[in-house]
Every structure is written in structure tokens, then in C-alpha cells.
Scaffold this motif. Structure first.
Motif, PDB file in Angstrom:
ATOM      1  N   ASP A 197       6.677  10.163  16.725  1.00 50.47           N
ATOM      2  CA  ASP A 197       7.348   9.007  16.554  1.00 50.47           C
ATOM      3  C   ASP A 197       7.217   8.140  18.069  1.00 50.47           C
ATOM      4  OD1 ASP A 197       8.465  10.603  18.745  1.00 50.47           O
ATOM      5  OD2 ASP A 197      10.562  10.768  17.292  1.00 50.47           O
ATOM      6  N   TRP A 198       6.475   8.700  18.997  1.00 46.79           N
ATOM      7  CA  TRP A 198       6.256   7.796  20.161  1.00 46.79           C
ATOM      8  C   TRP A 198       5.012   7.033  20.257  1.00 46.79           C
ATOM      9  CZ3 TRP A 198       1.706   9.603  21.915  1.00 46.79           C
ATOM     10  CH2 TRP A 198       1.513  10.547  21.723  1.00 46.79           C
ATOM     11  N   ALA A 199       4.216   7.306  18.986  1.00 45.98           N
ATOM     12  CA  ALA A 199       2.923   6.591  19.028  1.00 45.98           C
ATOM     13  C   ALA A 199       3.003   5.092  19.114  1.00 45.98           C
ATOM     14  CB  ALA A 199       1.967   6.938  17.808  1.00 45.98           C
ATOM     15  N   PRO A 200       2.102   4.544  19.693  1.00 45.17           N
ATOM     16  CA  PRO A 200       2.101   2.898  19.845  1.00 45.17           C
ATOM     17  C   PRO A 200       1.867   2.303  18.584  1.00 45.17           C
ATOM     18  CG  PRO A 200       0.604   3.899  21.507  1.00 45.17           C
ATOM     19  CD  PRO A 200       0.819   4.858  20.679  1.00 45.17           C
ATOM     20  N   ALA A 201       2.978   1.472  18.071  1.00 48.24           N
ATOM     21  CA  ALA A 201       2.937   0.607  16.569  1.00 48.24           C
ATOM     22  C   ALA A 201       1.321   0.210  16.590  1.00 48.24           C
ATOM     23  CB  ALA A 201       4.010  -0.063  16.554  1.00 48.24           C
ATOM     24  N   ALA A 202       0.984  -0.328  17.604  1.00 55.63           N
ATOM     25  CA  ALA A 202      -0.098  -1.163  17.347  1.00 55.63           C
ATOM     26  C   ALA A 202      -1.410  -0.248  17.054  1.00 55.63           C
ATOM     27  CB  ALA A 202      -0.548  -2.116  18.737  1.00 55.63           C
ATOM     28  N   LEU A 203      -1.520   0.871  17.570  1.00 52.41           N
ATOM     29  CA  LEU A 203      -2.674   1.810  17.441  1.00 52.41           C
ATOM     30  C   LEU A 203      -2.316   2.364  16.116  1.00 52.41           C
ATOM     31  CD1 LEU A 203      -4.868   3.632  18.072  1.00 52.41           C
ATOM     32  CD2 LEU A 203      -3.322   4.909  19.466  1.00 52.41           C
ATOM     33  N   VAL A 204      -1.101   2.797  15.716  1.00 51.58           N
ATOM     34  CA  VAL A 204      -0.839   3.236  14.388  1.00 51.58           C
ATOM     35  C   VAL A 204      -1.392   2.408  13.286  1.00 51.58           C
ATOM     36  CG1 VAL A 204       1.008   3.998  12.744  1.00 51.58           C
ATOM     37  CG2 VAL A 204       0.933   4.943  15.079  1.00 51.58           C
ATOM     38  N   ASN A 205      -1.045   0.994  13.306  1.00 48.26           N
ATOM     39  CA  ASN A 205      -1.461   0.250  12.387  1.00 48.26           C
ATOM     40  C   ASN A 205      -3.042  -0.128  12.336  1.00 48.26           C
ATOM     41  OD1 ASN A 205       0.735  -1.658  10.747  1.00 48.26           O
ATOM     42  ND2 ASN A 205       1.599  -0.824  12.763  1.00 48.26           N
ATOM     43  N   VAL A 206      -3.658   0.149  13.485  1.00 50.26           N
ATOM     44  CA  VAL A 206      -5.160   0.152  13.673  1.00 50.26           C
ATOM     45  C   VAL A 206      -5.762   1.118  12.709  1.00 50.26           C
ATOM     46  CG1 VAL A 206      -7.313   0.297  15.128  1.00 50.26           C
ATOM     47  CG2 VAL A 206      -5.334  -1.469  15.696  1.00 50.26           C
ATOM     48  N   LEU A 207      -5.252   2.330  12.908  1.00 52.37           N
ATOM     49  CA  LEU A 207      -5.568   3.591  12.368  1.00 52.37           C
ATOM     50  C   LEU A 207      -5.225   3.583  10.912  1.00 52.37           C
ATOM     51  CD1 LEU A 207      -4.600   6.069  14.794  1.00 52.37           C
ATOM     52  CD2 LEU A 207      -6.932   5.369  14.485  1.00 52.37           C
ATOM     53  N   ALA A 208      -4.165   3.019  10.614  1.00 53.08           N
ATOM     54  CA  ALA A 208      -3.884   3.080   9.089  1.00 53.08           C
ATOM     55  C   ALA A 208      -4.788   2.071   8.115  1.00 53.08           C
ATOM     56  CB  ALA A 208      -2.255   2.242   9.072  1.00 53.08           C
ATOM     57  N   LEU A 209      -5.466   1.156   8.915  1.00 53.23           N
ATOM     58  CA  LEU A 209      -6.217   0.376   8.277  1.00 53.23           C
ATOM     59  C   LEU A 209      -7.581   0.517   8.464  1.00 53.23           C
ATOM     60  CD1 LEU A 209      -4.472  -3.089   8.971  1.00 53.23           C
ATOM     61  CD2 LEU A 209      -4.629  -2.242   6.863  1.00 53.23           C
ATOM     62  N   ASP A 210      -7.814   1.960   8.945  1.00 53.08           N
ATOM     63  CA  ASP A 210      -9.512   2.400   9.257  1.00 53.08           C
ATOM     64  C   ASP A 210      -9.995   3.041   7.757  1.00 53.08           C
ATOM     65  OD1 ASP A 210     -11.766   3.519  10.213  1.00 53.08           O
ATOM     66  OD2 ASP A 210     -10.708   3.434  12.237  1.00 53.08           O
ATOM     67  N   GLU A 211     -10.853   3.547   7.812  1.00 50.22           N
ATOM     68  CA  GLU A 211     -11.284   3.961   6.452  1.00 50.22           C
ATOM     69  C   GLU A 211     -10.555   5.049   6.045  1.00 50.22           C
ATOM     70  OE1 GLU A 211     -14.983   7.054   7.074  1.00 50.22           O
ATOM     71  OE2 GLU A 211     -15.205   5.259   8.903  1.00 50.22           O
ATOM     72  N   ILE A 212     -10.376   5.172   4.795  1.00 50.21           N
ATOM     73  CA  ILE A 212      -9.287   6.280   4.382  1.00 50.21           C
ATOM     74  C   ILE A 212      -9.147   7.733   4.938  1.00 50.21           C
ATOM     75  CG2 ILE A 212     -10.656   7.030   2.326  1.00 50.21           C
ATOM     76  CD1 ILE A 212      -6.904   5.952   2.257  1.00 50.21           C
ATOM     77  N   GLU A 213     -10.148   8.422   5.093  1.00 52.29           N
ATOM     78  CA  GLU A 213     -10.238   9.599   5.761  1.00 52.29           C
ATOM     79  C   GLU A 213      -9.497   9.566   7.019  1.00 52.29           C
ATOM     80  OE1 GLU A 213     -13.759  11.875   5.848  1.00 52.29           O
ATOM     81  OE2 GLU A 213     -14.031  11.661   3.763  1.00 52.29           O
ATOM     82  N   ILE A 214      -9.708   8.481   8.031  1.00 54.39           N
ATOM     83  CA  ILE A 214      -9.150   8.423   9.069  1.00 54.39           C
ATOM     84  C   ILE A 214      -7.579   7.919   8.729  1.00 54.39           C
ATOM     85  CG2 ILE A 214      -9.168   7.011  11.333  1.00 54.39           C
ATOM     86  CD1 ILE A 214     -11.977   6.919  11.263  1.00 54.39           C
ATOM     87  N   ALA A 215      -7.259   7.050   7.944  1.00 54.77           N
ATOM     88  CA  ALA A 215      -6.046   6.264   7.723  1.00 54.77           C
ATOM     89  C   ALA A 215      -4.944   7.435   7.297  1.00 54.77           C
ATOM     90  CB  ALA A 215      -6.241   5.186   6.923  1.00 54.77           C
ATOM     91  N   ALA A 216      -5.552   8.360   6.237  1.00 58.40           N
ATOM     92  CA  ALA A 216      -4.767   9.084   5.473  1.00 58.40           C
ATOM     93  C   ALA A 216      -3.562   9.829   6.100  1.00 58.40           C
ATOM     94  CB  ALA A 216      -5.537  10.216   4.595  1.00 58.40           C
ATOM     95  N   PRO A 217      -3.832  10.569   7.163  1.00 62.65           N
ATOM     96  CA  PRO A 217      -2.832  11.338   7.977  1.00 62.65           C
ATOM     97  C   PRO A 217      -1.604  10.296   8.430  1.00 62.65           C
ATOM     98  CG  PRO A 217      -4.753  11.857   8.501  1.00 62.65           C
ATOM     99  CD  PRO A 217      -5.098  10.882   8.014  1.00 62.65           C
ATOM    100  N   ILE A 218      -2.012   9.062   8.765  1.00 64.69           N
ATOM    101  CA  ILE A 218      -1.098   8.185   9.286  1.00 64.69           C
ATOM    102  C   ILE A 218      -0.276   7.669   8.042  1.00 64.69           C
ATOM    103  CG2 ILE A 218      -0.906   6.040  10.244  1.00 64.69           C
ATOM    104  CD1 ILE A 218      -1.742   7.674  12.334  1.00 64.69           C
ATOM    105  N   LEU A 219      -0.820   7.318   7.073  1.00 59.28           N
ATOM    106  CA  LEU A 219      -0.316   6.755   5.960  1.00 59.28           C
ATOM    107  C   LEU A 219       0.753   7.845   5.135  1.00 59.28           C
ATOM    108  CD1 LEU A 219      -3.414   5.034   4.199  1.00 59.28           C
ATOM    109  CD2 LEU A 219      -1.312   3.919   5.383  1.00 59.28           C
TER     110      LEU A 219
END
Length: 379
Positions: free
Chosen positions: A85-107
Motif C-alpha cells: 500500500d506504500w508503493a509509489p502511485a506513478a510506478l504502479v501505474n507504469v507497471l499496470a500498463l506494461d505487458e500483461i505478464e508484468i501488469a497482471a499482479p498489479i492489476l
């Protein structure tokens, strides 16, 4: 210039580094420093997860790493930060829009993602990303409504399987309406605990025999009453369209028969013409065209169209090459022209699988009465 780094777990620091050390490493752009920086940040977060918001310095370090790191490292970051819950919002959003295997845990898990972030992903990201959003646990009603508004079949089906998503009564009604055209929605919706009896009875009108049994078993409803409701609905459509249906007269039937003969002589008599004729409300053209294409008599085709079950009509259509996926549409059009016949009794045989024209012809002839004209010709 992008620096590629490989994660060497054997070099994880024994102690969590201080922010000053990490900042010094961030200014060093050599590959070795990049790796030490990444491992140091991970060690720091594992040893002492930040309380609340991450400091701006560490936030910048994380974002810098994500932008420069190779795929495996971005994937490792995504997995480490998925529940933070402390992860930087900007970084989380970058990872969420990455390719799906990277984004899936975040999403799937990140508590940092807000409704606005998820709504943007539904618009900007790939179909796989949208499906992951629809499957997200405890999805809000606002995002569920957005999924329903967009009406993407695969994403709707994912939402229907999400038992923890917040879906309003109106949302369920719209999902049921979407299930008219999206068959993949029907099974998940009928198993969803949020579906009520009124909507289940509405779905009864367009689902297959197996799902009708599920509706009857789950909601303990009277199948005879539901079947009657189906017939009433069909009859309403027929009455509504009755004024638009051309009157079937002997003269009109003879005209359509001659047209079929001309099309056959010109090599233009194709199954697609029958579907078009049904849409244009030319009942006799369908009858004579189907009879000519299949080597049947018009009397046999009419017998199939008067039957309480669509089985014989389906076999006649399969015999001339009409695809079983198209048959339900053709059947609906013919019922509008023929007072609701053929009826809805029996199983939907077109759902069993493909059938060869020869097998379909034999099945059709076994169900209809041999035409005396055929017998005289045979003699």
C-alpha cells in the motif's frame, strides 16, 4: 540509453541500505551500480516496509529503475509491489500498463490503483489488461458499470465470473440483455449468486435446453409456464410484424417457384438466397428454394415447417449447406412468417455438432412423410 540489469539474488545486501547510499547509487549509471541499487531498494522494503507514503527520494528511485530495467526486473518489481500500500502511485501505474505478464499482479492486487486508474486501463490498455481489471477482487460498482457500458464480450464474461465485484441490479439487467448476443455470458450469469428469478426467467427465452434446465432447477420455476411465455413473446413479434408480411397467394407462390427455376438454370441458386429471402419475408421462395436445393418436394418442406419441433427443418437446411451457426436466425425469421412454427419442442439438434449433407438428407427423409409425387416418379 537503456541499461539492462540481471537480478543476482546472491548479492542481496545483508543489511538494509540507507537512503543516502541508494541516492549515491542512483547517480552512478554503470551496470554494476544499477544492480546494486535495485537489490538495495528491494532489501530496504523487505526489511522495513514504509509506513504510508514512500519518501519522494525512494519514489523517484523506484520509477527510475522501472523505466530503465529489463523485462525480468520489471516483473520482479511488479510481484514485490503487488500488495504494497506504500508503493509509489506513478510506478504502479507504469507497471499496470506494461505487458500483461508484468501488469497482471498489479492489476489483480495492488491497493494503490484507484477507480480512475482502472477506468483509464479499460480505455487505453489491451484486451488482456481489460479482462484482468474485470476479474479484480472487490471491483467497485463504478468500474463494473464501465465494463458493462463498453460491452466487450470477453470482458463482460470475465466480469460475470467475478463473484466479488459490486454489480447493481441495473447492472445485472444490462448483463442479461448483453447475453442475448454474447453466449459466453449465459452460463456464468446463471451461476452468479446475484442473479434474481425475474432476470433468470427473462434469460430463459434465449438460452439452450441445458441452461433452461439449470434455471428450472435453481429457481424452482414451472417450465411449462416459461415455455408459454416464450410462445407469447414469439406471438407478439408475429402480430407486430403481420401487416408487413406479403399475402401468400397461389399466384405469388407460382411466381416464386418460377424464380427458383430460373436461378437454378443460371447456376445462381445458393443457400444464401434462402436466408435473404427469409429476411425479405418471401416464404414461398424459401420453401421452393430449399426443396430444389435439397431434392425434396415443396410439400415435404412445408410439413417440416408445420412441425412442433424444428428438427426436420434443421436437417433440410443442413442438407443444402446452411451453417448450423446461422440456422437459429433463419428459424426465427421463418417463425415470424409461419405463425410461430416450427415449434420449440424437442432438443436444439443444431447444437450437437456438424452434420454432413448426406446424413442430414437421410435424417430429413426419415422424419417427413414420403410425398406421393416422389413415389409416382420412382415407379
Amino acid at each position: 540509453m537503456t541499461v539492462l540489469v540481471q537480478l543476482d539474488q546472491s548479492r542481496v545486501p545483508e543489511r538494509a541500505p540507507r537512503a543516502e547510499e541508494l541516492l549515491a547509487l542512483a547517480r552512478d549509471h554503470t551496470p554494476d551500480a544499477r544492480q546494486r541499487l535495485l537489490l538495495g531498494v528491494m532489501a530496504l522494503c523487505d526489511a522495513s516496509p514504509p509506513d504510508g507514503q514512500l519518501s519522494p527520494i525512494l519514489g523517484e528511485i523506484f520509477l527510475s529503475l522501472a523505466r530503465q530495467a529489463e523485462r525480468d526486473i520489471r516483473k520482479a518489481l511488479s510481484m514485490r509491489l503487488a500488495n504494497a500500500d506504500w508503493a509509489p502511485a506513478a510506478l504502479v501505474n507504469v507497471l499496470a500498463l506494461d505487458e500483461i505478464e508484468i501488469a497482471a499482479p498489479i492489476l489483480t492486487s495492488s491497493p494503490v490503483l484507484r477507480d480512475e486508474d482502472l477506468l483509464r486501463i479499460l480505455v487505453e490498455a489491451s484486451l488482456d489488461h481489460q479482462i484482468a481489471v474485470a476479474r479484480r477482487p472487490q471491483l467497485s460498482g463504478r468500474v463494473s458499470d464501465a465494463v458493462i457500458d463498453r460491452g466487450v464480450p470477453a470482458v463482460l464474461a470475465a466480469l460475470a465470473t467475478n463473484r466479488t465485484a459490486q454489480i447493481s441490479g441495473e447492472g445485472f439487467r444490462r448483463l442479461v440483455e448483453h447475453s442475448r448476443r454474447v453466449a459466453a455470458l449465459r452460463g456464468p450469469l446463471l451461476r452468479h449468486p446475484g442473479l434474481d428469478q425475474a432476470l433468470a426467467e427473462q434469460m430463459y427465452h434465449w438460452v439452450g435446453a441445458a441452461l433452461r434446465e439449470s434455471i428450472s432447477a435453481r429457481f424452482q420455476v414451472d417450465e411449462r409456464k416459461l415455455n408459454a411465455a416464450v410462445y407469447d413473446a414469439v406471438d407478439c413479434v408475429i402480430r407486430k410484424d403481420r401487416d408487413d408480411i406479403p399475402e401468400e397467394t397461389p399466384q405469388r407462390e407460382e411466381m416464386e417457384r418460377r424464380l427458383v427455376d430460373k436461378l437454378k438454370a443460371a447456376g445462381q441458386l445458393k443457400p444464401a438466397i434462402l436466408i435473404r429471402a427469409a429476411r425479405e419475408k418471401r416464404f414461398s421462395l424459401v420453401v421452393h428454394g430449399l426443396a430444389t436445393l435439397g431434392g425434396f418436394t415443396a410439400a415435404q418442406v412445408r410439413q417440416a415447417l408445420r412441425s412442433p419441433t424444428p428438427e426436420a427443418f434443421y436437417y433440410a437446411c443442413a442438407a443444402v449447406g446452411i451453417d448450423r451457426a446461422v440456422f437459429p436466425t433463419l428459424l426465427t425469421e421463418m417463425r415470424k412468417l409461419n405463425r410461430g412454427l416450427p415449434g420449440d419442442q424437442g432438443e436444439p439438434v443444431w447444437q450437437r455438432g456438424a452434420l454432413s449433407p448426406a446424413s442430414a438428407t437421410r435424417a430429413f427423409r426419415a422424419l417427413v412423410t414420403p410425398d406421393p409425387l416422389d413415389q409416382r416418379i420412382a415407379v
